[in-house]
Design a protein around this motif. Sequence first.
Motif, PDB file in Angstrom:
ATOM      1  N   PHE A  39      40.309  39.664  37.989  1.00 45.42           N
ATOM      2  CA  PHE A  39      41.031  40.840  37.644  1.00 45.42           C
ATOM      3  C   PHE A  39      41.971  40.630  36.798  1.00 45.42           C
ATOM      4  N   ILE A  40      42.194  41.743  36.441  1.00 43.32           N
ATOM      5  CA  ILE A  40      43.560  42.207  35.581  1.00 43.32           C
ATOM      6  C   ILE A  40      44.107  42.648  36.300  1.00 43.32           C
ATOM      7  N   ASN A  41      45.366  43.419  37.024  1.00 46.05           N
ATOM      8  CA  ASN A  41      45.677  44.464  38.101  1.00 46.05           C
ATOM      9  C   ASN A  41      47.162  44.354  37.064  1.00 46.05           C
ATOM     10  N   ASP A  42      46.566  46.249  36.483  1.00 49.78           N
ATOM     11  CA  ASP A  42      47.287  46.886  35.419  1.00 49.78           C
ATOM     12  C   ASP A  42      48.687  47.347  36.362  1.00 49.78           C
ATOM     13  N   GLY A  43      49.617  46.378  37.206  1.00 46.30           N
ATOM     14  CA  GLY A  43      50.525  47.037  37.708  1.00 46.30           C
ATOM     15  C   GLY A  43      50.207  48.701  38.671  1.00 46.30           C
ATOM     16  N   SER A  44      49.157  48.226  39.054  1.00 43.44           N
ATOM     17  CA  SER A  44      48.974  48.940  40.773  1.00 43.44           C
ATOM     18  C   SER A  44      50.094  49.139  41.592  1.00 43.44           C
ATOM     19  N   SER A  45      49.857  50.404  42.336  1.00 43.06           N
ATOM     20  CA  SER A  45      50.919  50.978  43.051  1.00 43.06           C
ATOM     21  C   SER A  45      50.136  51.453  44.536  1.00 43.06           C
ATOM     22  N   ASP A  46      48.788  50.928  44.552  1.00 42.07           N
ATOM     23  CA  ASP A  46      48.561  50.956  46.490  1.00 42.07           C
ATOM     24  C   ASP A  46      48.580  49.508  46.747  1.00 42.07           C
ATOM     25  N   ARG A  47      47.210  48.670  47.351  1.00 42.66           N
ATOM     26  CA  ARG A  47      46.649  47.478  47.977  1.00 42.66           C
ATOM     27  C   ARG A  47      46.513  47.334  47.629  1.00 42.66           C
ATOM     28  N   THR A  48      46.099  47.321  45.676  1.00 42.68           N
ATOM     29  CA  THR A  48      44.985  46.583  44.901  1.00 42.68           C
ATOM     30  C   THR A  48      45.227  45.087  44.841  1.00 42.68           C
ATOM     31  N   LEU A  49      46.056  44.568  44.778  1.00 43.45           N
ATOM     32  CA  LEU A  49      46.725  43.078  44.490  1.00 43.45           C
ATOM     33  C   LEU A  49      46.508  42.393  46.158  1.00 43.45           C
ATOM     34  N   ASP A  50      47.122  43.094  46.891  1.00 42.15           N
ATOM     35  CA  ASP A  50      46.702  42.581  48.630  1.00 42.15           C
ATOM     36  C   ASP A  50      45.175  42.243  48.557  1.00 42.15           C
ATOM     37  N   VAL A  51      44.368  42.964  48.055  1.00 40.01           N
ATOM     38  CA  VAL A  51      42.616  42.778  48.553  1.00 40.01           C
ATOM     39  C   VAL A  51      41.985  41.768  47.296  1.00 40.01           C
ATOM     40  N   ILE A  52      42.821  42.046  46.390  1.00 35.31           N
ATOM     41  CA  ILE A  52      42.589  40.923  45.157  1.00 35.31           C
ATOM     42  C   ILE A  52      42.485  39.563  46.131  1.00 35.31           C
ATOM     43  N   ARG A  53      43.895  38.998  46.573  1.00 37.55           N
ATOM     44  CA  ARG A  53      44.394  38.192  47.312  1.00 37.55           C
ATOM     45  C   ARG A  53      43.732  37.802  48.099  1.00 37.55           C
ATOM     46  N   GLN A  54      43.319  38.699  49.413  1.00 39.97           N
ATOM     47  CA  GLN A  54      42.394  37.891  50.148  1.00 39.97           C
ATOM     48  C   GLN A  54      40.883  37.712  49.341  1.00 39.97           C
ATOM     49  N   ARG A  82      40.349  36.562  46.474  1.00 39.11           N
ATOM     50  CA  ARG A  82      41.119  35.045  45.608  1.00 39.11           C
ATOM     51  C   ARG A  82      40.350  33.737  47.335  1.00 39.11           C
ATOM     52  N   GLN A  83      41.305  34.362  48.919  1.00 37.40           N
ATOM     53  CA  GLN A  83      41.646  33.427  49.683  1.00 37.40           C
ATOM     54  C   GLN A  83      40.279  33.171  50.480  1.00 37.40           C
ATOM     55  N   THR A  84      38.967  33.843  49.882  1.00 34.44           N
ATOM     56  CA  THR A  84      37.840  33.427  50.270  1.00 34.44           C
ATOM     57  C   THR A  84      36.824  33.007  49.439  1.00 34.44           C
ATOM     58  N   ASP A  85      37.258  32.878  47.840  1.00 30.05           N
ATOM     59  CA  ASP A  85      36.390  32.434  47.389  1.00 30.05           C
ATOM     60  C   ASP A  85      37.331  32.216  46.400  1.00 30.05           C
ATOM     61  N   SER A  86      36.861  30.861  46.105  1.00 31.17           N
ATOM     62  CA  SER A  86      37.400  30.388  44.554  1.00 31.17           C
ATOM     63  C   SER A  86      37.514  31.023  42.733  1.00 31.17           C
ATOM     64  N   ARG A  87      35.943  31.394  42.954  1.00 36.65           N
ATOM     65  CA  ARG A  87      35.484  31.960  42.149  1.00 36.65           C
ATOM     66  C   ARG A  87      36.755  32.778  41.061  1.00 36.65           C
ATOM     67  N   VAL A  88      37.553  34.029  42.477  1.00 34.45           N
ATOM     68  CA  VAL A  88      38.104  35.236  42.355  1.00 34.45           C
ATOM     69  C   VAL A  88      39.598  34.050  41.423  1.00 34.45           C
ATOM     70  N   ASN A  89      39.269  35.475  40.844  1.00 32.42           N
ATOM     71  CA  ASN A  89      41.189  35.103  40.060  1.00 32.42           C
ATOM     72  C   ASN A  89      41.714  36.264  39.404  1.00 32.42           C
ATOM     73  N   PHE A  90      42.994  36.496  39.470  1.00 35.75           N
ATOM     74  CA  PHE A  90      43.685  37.589  38.664  1.00 35.75           C
ATOM     75  C   PHE A  90      44.361  36.937  37.915  1.00 35.75           C
ATOM     76  N   VAL A  91      45.207  37.707  37.332  1.00 41.14           N
ATOM     77  CA  VAL A  91      46.488  38.387  36.590  1.00 41.14           C
ATOM     78  C   VAL A  91      46.774  39.614  37.480  1.00 41.14           C
ATOM     79  N   ASN A  92      48.553  39.232  37.851  1.00 45.84           N
ATOM     80  CA  ASN A  92      49.194  40.086  37.885  1.00 45.84           C
ATOM     81  C   ASN A  92      50.196  40.678  36.890  1.00 45.84           C
ATOM     82  N   LEU A  93      50.107  41.741  35.899  1.00 47.91           N
ATOM     83  CA  LEU A  93      51.389  42.093  34.962  1.00 47.91           C
ATOM     84  C   LEU A  93      51.775  43.076  35.643  1.00 47.91           C
ATOM     85  N   SER A  94      53.055  42.885  34.916  1.00 46.36           N
ATOM     86  CA  SER A  94      54.531  43.161  36.013  1.00 46.36           C
ATOM     87  C   SER A  94      54.593  44.694  35.709  1.00 46.36           C
ATOM     88  N   ARG A  95      53.625  45.277  34.849  1.00 48.27           N
ATOM     89  CA  ARG A  95      53.990  46.931  35.495  1.00 48.27           C
ATOM     90  C   ARG A  95      52.543  47.615  34.320  1.00 48.27           C
TER      91      ARG A  95
END
Length: 315
Positions: free
Chosen positions: A40-55, A57-70
Amino acid sequence: MKKVTLLIPVYNEEAMLPTLYQRLIELINRNGTYAWEILFINDGSSDRTLDVIRQLRQTDSRVNFVNLSRNFGKEIAMLAGFDYTTGDCCVVMDADLQDPPELVDRMLQYWEEGYDDIYAKRRNRGEESWMRRRLSLAFYSILQKMSRIDILPNVGDFRLLDRRCVLTLRHLREQERYTKGLFCWIGYRKKSIEFDRGDRLAGHSSWSFFKLLNLAIEGITSSSTAPLRIATVCGILCSISSFIYAIYFLIKTIIYGDQAVGFPTLIVVILFLGGIQLFSLGVIGEYIGRIFKETKRRPAYIASDYNEKKLGYDE
């Protein structure tokens, strides 16, 4: 075992992510002969998108993400994905499920047959309005006539790219990107798959009319210098027309004498020529603006997080 990366740029897709993840897991379970990565490439989301992706990731190691600064925009988010993908092939898809993950099964079959770029071509455009559909088709028609490369109509970003395509795209670092044109520009062996595009299941599209208009301008200026040539031709035609009109006015004056008439015509001609000049300056300004952005040599994006690791500027 070959590895497949599912590259998904996301922006305010909190409501869609659980459903999307379940559909992706079904896809992965059907194709157990591959190793998988969900990037997942989180393109500066303003909602809880990043939190959901982190969750996830904690349950599935195949999930990776890059969080862009804005929010850098989808085009730049895809570039970030190409930089971080680790698979032998990469499937680019949206998070809204309008592009069905089930189509990836066929893409993998064609990839195994030796195709490098398997793209999904839409038979219909889903929930789009009639006006937006007609404008999109008109844009593709204009772009196809202006560009020297074959621009594929009714084709989005949903596609499977072999790793050598991804490595090639990594080297194309321009700031103002039109990735659909770059997919065509790099070449390689391509294969199309037709499908019916579905409707968004949750949330709403972030692509407003003005964002789409800006993307259209980026597409034309990125793929062609034809607008500059059109401005040149308009200038030549206006100059020739003005010369012919001057000859006509001179002959008329010699035959009939000088009369104080034609003021409205004069105003129309001045406004017309002024409009042509402003149009030409605007076209030139678009290209100069692109040059200005490229000469600053700023990074295309800044990634602040990669999975659980904080990234510095140099990374």
